[in-house]
Design a protein around this motif. Structure first.
Motif, short mmCIF file in Angstrom:
data_model
loop_
_atom_site.label_atom_id
_atom_site.label_comp_id
_atom_site.label_asym_id
_atom_site.label_seq_id
_atom_site.Cartn_x
_atom_site.Cartn_y
_atom_site.Cartn_z
N UNK A 56 0.84 -1.20 0.00
CA UNK A 56 0.00 0.00 0.00
C UNK A 56 0.87 1.25 0.00
N UNK A 57 1.96 1.24 0.75
CA UNK A 57 2.89 2.39 0.74
C UNK A 57 3.45 2.62 -0.66
N UNK A 58 3.79 1.56 -1.36
CA UNK A 58 4.30 1.70 -2.72
C UNK A 58 3.27 2.36 -3.62
N UNK A 59 2.01 1.90 -3.49
CA UNK A 59 0.96 2.47 -4.33
C UNK A 59 0.65 3.91 -3.95
N UNK A 60 0.74 4.23 -2.68
CA UNK A 60 0.56 5.62 -2.26
C UNK A 60 1.63 6.51 -2.89
N UNK A 61 2.88 6.04 -2.88
CA UNK A 61 3.97 6.83 -3.47
C UNK A 61 3.78 6.98 -4.98
N UNK A 62 3.28 5.94 -5.63
CA UNK A 62 3.04 6.00 -7.07
C UNK A 62 1.91 6.96 -7.42
N UNK A 63 0.94 7.09 -6.53
CA UNK A 63 -0.28 7.85 -6.82
C UNK A 63 -0.17 9.32 -6.40
N UNK A 64 0.38 9.57 -5.22
CA UNK A 64 0.35 10.91 -4.65
C UNK A 64 1.73 11.56 -4.71
N UNK A 65 1.92 12.57 -5.56
CA UNK A 65 3.17 13.33 -5.53
C UNK A 65 3.30 14.08 -4.21
N UNK A 66 4.50 14.54 -3.93
CA UNK A 66 4.73 15.35 -2.73
C UNK A 66 3.85 16.60 -2.80
N UNK A 67 3.19 16.88 -1.70
CA UNK A 67 2.28 18.02 -1.64
C UNK A 67 0.96 17.61 -1.02
N UNK A 68 -0.01 18.52 -1.03
CA UNK A 68 -1.33 18.27 -0.44
C UNK A 68 -2.37 18.18 -1.55
N UNK A 69 -3.18 17.15 -1.49
CA UNK A 69 -4.21 16.88 -2.48
C UNK A 69 -5.57 16.93 -1.78
N UNK A 70 -6.56 17.56 -2.42
CA UNK A 70 -7.85 17.80 -1.76
C UNK A 70 -9.01 17.39 -2.66
N UNK A 71 -10.10 16.99 -2.02
CA UNK A 71 -11.35 16.74 -2.75
C UNK A 71 -12.50 16.85 -1.76
N UNK A 72 -13.64 17.34 -2.25
CA UNK A 72 -14.81 17.45 -1.39
C UNK A 72 -16.06 16.97 -2.12
N UNK A 73 -17.03 16.54 -1.35
CA UNK A 73 -18.32 16.09 -1.86
C UNK A 73 -19.34 16.33 -0.76
N UNK A 74 -20.61 16.01 -1.00
CA UNK A 74 -21.62 16.33 -0.01
C UNK A 74 -22.77 15.35 -0.05
N UNK A 75 -23.39 15.12 1.12
CA UNK A 75 -24.67 14.43 1.18
C UNK A 75 -25.76 15.50 1.18
N UNK A 76 -26.97 15.09 0.80
CA UNK A 76 -28.03 16.06 0.58
C UNK A 76 -28.58 16.65 1.88
N UNK A 77 -28.88 15.79 2.87
CA UNK A 77 -29.70 16.23 3.99
C UNK A 77 -29.55 15.27 5.16
#
Length: 572
Positions: free
Chosen positions: A221-242
């Motif tokens: 999993x650490x290997x895949x994390x390094x392959x996927x996420x470059x150095x820095x901060x990555x963000x994403x947001x979503x929402x439920x309705x109610x």
């Protein structure tokens, strides 16, 4: 100590033991949610309570820790069985009170060598309404009895009084007793199988194998994390309705930071505050790593689901009082829709970093129909499948409830409950258009045969449908309509309880689909035609969304070419 060949033998053996526990629980449970829906989970742990093999369900965290806080492992004896369902005391190891955990230590020649766990959703544990889950709840005490970590069996002696208190709080005590016996039998079988492995290989060899499997998962999993996420901060947001109480939307905001020295920090502290209604998801800090681990390693038969995923993250930050870490006694019963949106948000986080996660999915739909038929109380808890997001290489999956859990067959529903299924099929046009189409939801149409029943409904993603990827379009939304096409037609609130239905009333339920991946015009016209023939896409949507003209069940090549050319010019 353990060579690669023996390691694979042990890996296969513990996975087989866990699968046998699953099979026993499925075949002997009484309630439909366990027996038919397969809403259960089993796992094996090492001597310190670290999970080494578990079901492929990405929502569980530290299962053993809550027991260890009350009962030191050194005090445990052979024949003990521990029990809990306390969400807050377990720090979200279980995330709503219907979920019951049974945990047993395994000994070899007097030495504690492993633990075995069985978990299952019990259909009714008291509370505000039958089923113990209602959008009307405003605190966790309205959601049924809470079991703190308890020694249910001490050295082979059962605490019968504790069980009777639990069963007395259920509206269906016979069902509760049967499910308890099934869950205990599953754990007992797991203990027996692990003992056999300890007798064959010895506790030292088993401990080394467990450590190797855990370390292997963590490093992969650490290997895949390094392959996927470059150095820095990555963000994403979503929402439920109610939350069912007039509040919302509620935003889930995630960030993952990779530092220059390769530390991975997961942060959900910017998520909105907790909800007054029961959509809060008390998320154990191990859950993000478990979910990422299953995503990165899913489908690899050489791997097992274990605690290596959570340990691959260096830090998980949650904010007390937020939707993902609410303060006691906030209600949690409908946390499933927030959990599903959290998993979709995690996919978005991976994609933001340049990964290859699917587009967003809908949250599985839950209805509860409670009433009296032929002089007897009934409770129909029906979890209904939805569409999952398209992937970069294939369409999304259609009509999925959750992971390995299943939709109820028509025959089972009609034999067991006072309903008749008038229709059950694919919800046309619910899959998000794309080069790869989002998975489609379903249509169920129930006729009520009881004199009177009260309906609870849970649908999400109506105001905020599942998003697409790489120019793929959003998935379709769900809805619930009573007596469609009549003068008495009425559309229900997506998150509601207390709707009274009577004999002859019809409930039309349509569930949402997953987002598409890639531009819809990149989908071959022949595939669109096949979707139309199969009932996944309407002729109108084929023309509107995919630019494919279909006349007399065939592609009109000239009209299709013109449609796609004109839309491309407009978009340019």
């Amino acid at each position: 100590m353990v060579d690669p060949i023996r390691l694979e033998i042990i890996r296969g053996a513990i996975r087989a033991a866990q699968a046998e526990m699953d099979a026993l629980l499925e075949r002997t449970a009484i309630s439909a949610f366990i027996r038919e829906k397969k809403d259960f989970y089993t796992a094996l742990f090492d001597a310190d309570g670290v999970m080494v093999a578990g079901s492929m369900v990405p929502i569980f965290g530290d299962i053993t820790g809550p027991v260890f806080t009350r009962f030191a492992p050194e005090t445990m004896r052979e024949g003990d069985l521990y029990w809990y369902s306390d969400c807050y005391a377990s720090r979200g190891a279980v995330s709503h009170s219907n979920d019951q955990v049974f945990l047993a230590p395994v000994f070899h020649d007097g030495r504690r060598a492993a633990f075995v766990m069985g978990w299952a959703h019990f259909s009714d544990i008291g509370g505000l309404r039958p089923g113990s889950i209602s959008s009307d709840a405003t605190d966790i005490f309205q959601e049924g009895i809470i079991i703190p970590p308890t020694r249910l069996i001490e050295a082979g002696v059962m605490n019968e009084a504790a069980l009777e208190i639990f069963h007395r709080n259920s509206r269906y005590p016979d069902q509760s007793r049967g499910d308890t016996h099934a869950l205990m039998a599953s754990v007992e079988l797991g203990v027996r199988r692990v003992r056999e492995l300890l007798a064959r290989f010895g506790p030292d060899v088993m401990a080394d194998a467990f450590a190797q499997l855990f370390a292997r998962t963590r490093e992969l999993v650490r290997v895949r994390l390094r392959e996927t996420f470059p150095v820095g901060t990555h963000r994403f947001s979503d929402a439920i309705d109610s939350d069912g109480h007039g509040n919302g939307p509620f935003h889930i905001r995630l960030a993952l930071t990779r530092t220059v020295d390769d530390r991975f920090v997961f942060d959900a502290t910017e998520t909105d505050d907790q909800a007054p209604g029961p959509v809060n998801f008390l998320m154990n800090p191990d859950v993000p790593g478990m979910a990422l681990g299953l995503f990165f390693l899913g489908g690899d038969p050489a791997q097992v689901c274990n605690a290596g995923g959570p340990r691959a993250l260096d830090e998980v930050r949650l904010r007390e009082g937020s939707l993902l870490w609410p303060r006691f006694p906030a209600p949690l019963g409908l946390r499933g829709m927030t959990m599903m949106r959290f998993l979709a948000t995690l996919n978005g986080l991976v994609n933001t970093a340049g990964g290859n996660a699917p587009a967003s999915h809908s949250a599985y739909v839950i209805i509860m129909l409670r009433g009296i038929a032929e002089g007897r109380q009934f409770l129909l808890s029906d979890g209904v499948g939805v569409g999952y997001g398209a992937r970069a290489t294939s369409d999304g999956i259609d009509a999925v409830y959750f992971v390995a859990q299943e939709n109820y067959p028509v025959e089972f529903l009609e034999q067991g409950y006072p309903v008749r299924l008038l229709r059950y099929g694919i919800n046309c046009d619910s899959g998000g258009p794309g080069r790869f189409r989002g998975g489609a939801g379903v249509v169920r149409e129930y006729e009520v045969l009881a004199e009177q029943a009260v309906l609870s409904m849970r649908i999400d993603g109506v105001l905020n449908p599942p998003w697409g990827m790489a120019d793929g379009m959003r998935g379709g939304t769900g809805r619930a309509v009573v007596n469609p096409g009549t003068t008495d037609e009425r559309t229900l609130a997506p998150l509601s309880d207390g709707t009274v239905l009577r004999r002859g009333d019809v409930l039309l339920l349509e569930t949402g689909g997953g987002g598409g991946h890639g531009h819809p015009f990149e989908r071959a016209a022949e595939q669109v035609l096949q979707d139309v023939r199969d009932g996944f896409v309407s002729i109108a949507a084929a023309r509107r969304d995919y630019g494919v003209a279909i006349v007399n069940d065939e592609i009109d090549a000239d009209a299709t070419r013109l449609l796609r050319m004109c839309k491309e010019l407009v978009q340019a």
